[in-house]
Design a protein around this motif. Sequence first.
Motif, PDB file in Angstrom:
ATOM      1  N   PHE A  61       2.896  12.631   0.404  1.00 19.30           N
ATOM      2  CA  PHE A  61       3.569  12.904   1.680  1.00 19.30           C
ATOM      3  C   PHE A  61       4.811  12.027   1.818  1.00 19.30           C
ATOM      4  O   PHE A  61       5.904  12.506   2.138  1.00 19.30           O
ATOM      5  CB  PHE A  61       2.597  12.648   2.850  1.00 19.30           C
ATOM      6  CG  PHE A  61       3.257  12.708   4.200  1.00 19.30           C
ATOM      7  CD1 PHE A  61       3.470  13.918   4.832  1.00 19.30           C
ATOM      8  CD2 PHE A  61       3.686  11.547   4.838  1.00 19.30           C
ATOM      9  CE1 PHE A  61       4.099  13.982   6.078  1.00 19.30           C
ATOM     10  CE2 PHE A  61       4.311  11.597   6.079  1.00 19.30           C
ATOM     11  CZ  PHE A  61       4.524  12.820   6.698  1.00 19.30           C
ATOM     12  N   TRP A  63       0.280  15.468   9.146  1.00 20.62           N
ATOM     13  CA  TRP A  63       1.260  15.884  10.173  1.00 20.62           C
ATOM     14  C   TRP A  63       0.585  16.063  11.529  1.00 20.62           C
ATOM     15  O   TRP A  63       1.012  15.527  12.536  1.00 20.62           O
ATOM     16  CB  TRP A  63       1.896  17.185   9.689  1.00 20.62           C
ATOM     17  CG  TRP A  63       3.111  17.637  10.423  1.00 20.62           C
ATOM     18  CD1 TRP A  63       3.168  18.583  11.397  1.00 20.62           C
ATOM     19  CD2 TRP A  63       4.452  17.195  10.213  1.00 20.62           C
ATOM     20  NE1 TRP A  63       4.457  18.756  11.810  1.00 20.62           N
ATOM     21  CE2 TRP A  63       5.266  17.916  11.092  1.00 20.62           C
ATOM     22  CE3 TRP A  63       5.032  16.257   9.359  1.00 20.62           C
ATOM     23  CZ2 TRP A  63       6.641  17.746  11.159  1.00 20.62           C
ATOM     24  CZ3 TRP A  63       6.405  16.085   9.419  1.00 20.62           C
ATOM     25  CH2 TRP A  63       7.192  16.821  10.307  1.00 20.62           C
ATOM     26  N   ALA A  73       9.193  18.194   7.002  1.00 22.49           N
ATOM     27  CA  ALA A  73       9.254  19.200   8.072  1.00 22.49           C
ATOM     28  C   ALA A  73       9.527  20.594   7.484  1.00 22.49           C
ATOM     29  O   ALA A  73       9.074  21.593   8.043  1.00 22.49           O
ATOM     30  CB  ALA A  73      10.301  18.823   9.088  1.00 22.49           C
ATOM     31  N   ARG A 109      -0.789  12.817  12.962  1.00 20.41           N
ATOM     32  CA  ARG A 109       0.295  11.970  13.450  1.00 20.41           C
ATOM     33  C   ARG A 109       0.780  12.430  14.826  1.00 20.41           C
ATOM     34  O   ARG A 109       0.999  11.627  15.717  1.00 20.41           O
ATOM     35  CB  ARG A 109       1.451  11.980  12.443  1.00 20.41           C
ATOM     36  CG  ARG A 109       2.531  11.008  12.835  1.00 20.41           C
ATOM     37  CD  ARG A 109       3.357  10.562  11.669  1.00 20.41           C
ATOM     38  NE  ARG A 109       4.312  11.588  11.300  1.00 20.41           N
ATOM     39  CZ  ARG A 109       5.307  11.374  10.438  1.00 20.41           C
ATOM     40  NH1 ARG A 109       5.447  10.212   9.858  1.00 20.41           N
ATOM     41  NH2 ARG A 109       6.140  12.331  10.156  1.00 20.41           N
ATOM     42  N   ASP A 110       0.955  13.746  14.980  1.00 13.83           N
ATOM     43  CA  ASP A 110       1.451  14.260  16.270  1.00 13.83           C
ATOM     44  C   ASP A 110       0.425  14.149  17.390  1.00 13.83           C
ATOM     45  O   ASP A 110       0.788  13.954  18.551  1.00 13.83           O
ATOM     46  CB  ASP A 110       1.860  15.735  16.133  1.00 13.83           C
ATOM     47  CG  ASP A 110       3.259  15.878  15.551  1.00 13.83           C
ATOM     48  OD1 ASP A 110       3.866  14.840  15.211  1.00 13.83           O
ATOM     49  OD2 ASP A 110       3.746  17.017  15.434  1.00 13.83           O
ATOM     50  N   GLY A 114      -0.703  19.110   5.774  1.00 11.77           N
ATOM     51  CA  GLY A 114      -0.201  19.387   7.119  1.00 11.77           C
ATOM     52  C   GLY A 114      -1.230  19.016   8.171  1.00 11.77           C
ATOM     53  O   GLY A 114      -0.937  18.331   9.145  1.00 11.77           O
ATOM     54  N   ASN A 139       8.629  13.339   2.093  1.00 11.41           N
ATOM     55  CA  ASN A 139       9.331  13.099   3.348  1.00 11.41           C
ATOM     56  C   ASN A 139      10.585  12.242   3.178  1.00 11.41           C
ATOM     57  O   ASN A 139      11.435  12.227   4.059  1.00 11.41           O
ATOM     58  CB  ASN A 139       8.378  12.469   4.370  1.00 11.41           C
ATOM     59  CG  ASN A 139       8.766  12.827   5.783  1.00 11.41           C
ATOM     60  OD1 ASN A 139       9.230  13.938   6.025  1.00 11.41           O
ATOM     61  ND2 ASN A 139       8.629  11.908   6.699  1.00 11.41           N
ATOM     62  N   TYR A 170      14.348  19.899  15.359  1.00 13.37           N
ATOM     63  CA  TYR A 170      13.851  18.765  14.607  1.00 13.37           C
ATOM     64  C   TYR A 170      14.964  17.900  14.049  1.00 13.37           C
ATOM     65  O   TYR A 170      14.760  16.765  13.704  1.00 13.37           O
ATOM     66  CB  TYR A 170      13.067  19.250  13.389  1.00 13.37           C
ATOM     67  CG  TYR A 170      11.626  19.551  13.663  1.00 13.37           C
ATOM     68  CD1 TYR A 170      10.835  18.632  14.325  1.00 13.37           C
ATOM     69  CD2 TYR A 170      11.066  20.730  13.237  1.00 13.37           C
ATOM     70  CE1 TYR A 170       9.509  18.909  14.560  1.00 13.37           C
ATOM     71  CE2 TYR A 170       9.737  21.009  13.462  1.00 13.37           C
ATOM     72  CZ  TYR A 170       8.960  20.095  14.126  1.00 13.37           C
ATOM     73  OH  TYR A 170       7.651  20.361  14.356  1.00 13.37           O
ATOM     74  N   ALA A 195       6.277  21.694   6.304  1.00 12.84           N
ATOM     75  CA  ALA A 195       5.471  22.045   7.482  1.00 12.84           C
ATOM     76  C   ALA A 195       5.863  23.412   8.015  1.00 12.84           C
ATOM     77  O   ALA A 195       5.014  24.211   8.417  1.00 12.84           O
ATOM     78  CB  ALA A 195       5.636  20.984   8.565  1.00 12.84           C
TER      79      ALA A 195
END
Length: 548
Positions: A168, A141, A214, A144-145, A137, A172, A202, A217
């Motif tokens: 991952f 994650w 997600a 990336r954000d 995460g 995903n 989302y 996450a």
Amino acid sequence: MKNFEFDSVIIGAGHNALVLAGYLAKSGLKVAVLERTAFIGGGAGTFPSPFHPGFVHEYHSQFHRNIPNLPWYSDLELDQYGLEYIYPQVNNGMPLSDGRCLIVHADPNITKKSIERFSKKDAENYFKIYHEYADMGRKIWFVRDYSPPIPPDEEQELMKKSKVGREFLELNKKSAYEMVHELFEDEALRAFYLFLFSVRGYLPVPTVKNTGFAIVAMTVMGNKAMMPRGGARQLTHALGSMVIRHGGVLFPATEVGEIIIKNGRAAGVETTDGRKFMAKQCVVSSVDPTQTFLKFIGEKHLDSAIVEGIKNYKYGISGKSFGVLFALHAGSHEAPNYTASKWDPMINQAFNTCVGYESPEEVLAHLTGVIEGTPTENIGIQCCCPTLFDPTRAPKGKHVLLAWQFAPYSIKDAGPEEWEKIKHEYLEKVLARWAEYAPNLAPKGNNIIYKFPETPPDTERHLINMREGDFHVGALIPEQLGFNRPLPQISGYKAPIDRLYLTGAGTHPGGNITGAPGYNAAQVVIRDLGKEVWWNPPDPRKDWAELD
Ligand SMILES: Cc1cc2nc3c(=O)[nH]c(=O)nc-3n(C[C@H](O)[C@H](O)[C@H](O)COP(=O)(O)OP(=O)(O)OC[C@H]3O[C@@H](n4cnc5c(N)ncnc54)[C@H](O)[C@@H]3O)c2cc1C
């Protein structure tokens, strides 16, 4: 009419614009932030009750996640501006109609015990995911954000280089719906995670592929909901104060109507009342792509592919994603007292409470109905009583209630105006549903002091950038995510006009109170202006290449 001159002019004063303004101001630029409404904050928008003195309501964001641990919080030294985050320990709860309930606690050991009462296997699995995937995460994650998006092919190649990256990609690939079935055997737990995931907007339909991680996450980071003491607006007041302390100026009641383009370069903006704010270095728009491109810039300055792309950019339910809500707001004498508190008293202390869904199929059926334009009769709501944790939001001993229901912006065959006719009746249905689980909220009792609805068109009336009531300012569908947001040609926070930049929820990674679009855009602007990036943003190309 007077002309103003600044180094940078920023359009909109939501939290993303203010985060960006904070970095620019701290980098020595003279910044102006122009806000259409009388208040800074946008969707961090606390308002006093229109009916009773002393009560305050969140018309937009209630649940802020992990804010004091985000990089911009420390970079901008927000702890110096009176901002205090309250972190309710019973973070999420889900009462069931048979009197049982599930709890997600800040302490994963307590969550595990709650899940164990439903399924030992699911409890073990929860615990395993919580610990094993925390690293994934953070390293994938989060990175990336909190960095400008990179092209999907390049991202895939980088991921494939490491074991964790490959894992991952594998996780995903699945849909969120498949993922909850793979991870958990208990129907209620599956519904709980699907709902927690959906309420963050989302999802397109949860059966869509490439949404699987997600859910992981949500398991790893889903216990980090918190809120500022006094209301969400305190966050943006702190950000605003920070900007002012560093020489910036905030202009409320200042609606931008046009971006002034001179010799192919963004030179400033003109407001709808004719004031000009000239920008020596850059203009940044934090509002919806439709206003920015079709209104402020205008088709004549744009390539036809961009005009076409923006005209096809989808909001809310028309994009088949779920950033659109109907809200019940109320003041009460007592906090909700759930029947399930006999099973586990902690349910009465839950911050974010999911009421009304007990199987993943119910979540799916509801979302499908919403897409068709039908406000559901089978109500499933996200509920909150913020005064349990922050008594400053109501007169002594009284409470504030909030319940959100996914809803269509436009009612099938009748349009958005239909909400004015049905909103009070619908409000009663939402409250009645909540009372099935918390009987002291029964509409016929005398616990409720006052109540009022906020419909999806109301959201758009408050904040015109949340078109069709979409709080993500653009549906979170694969065609509009990551490198594709808002369009692949204008990804990475740069508009196709020199010295014009983009930020806000309509850019990567989308809406919610994350500050990520503001944080990422700041890096791009500062580099472009040839200034030093004095903070330490993640770099996916470097960080992902170093993964094991
Ligand atoms: C009902 C509801 C519930 C929500 N709940 C949550 C939650 O619990 N947790 C969470 O994280 N998020 C939540 N959100 C989402 C969150 O509020 C938004 O995603 C977030 O506010 C987006 O931030 P932003 O800074 O990009 O834009 P905004 O907050 O929308 O700010 C943009 C600003 O630009 C201004 N503006 C628009 N046009 C112009 C113009 N022409 N000139 C000048 N100014 C202009 C607007 O008035 C606004 O102040 C919720 C939203 C809604 C509506």
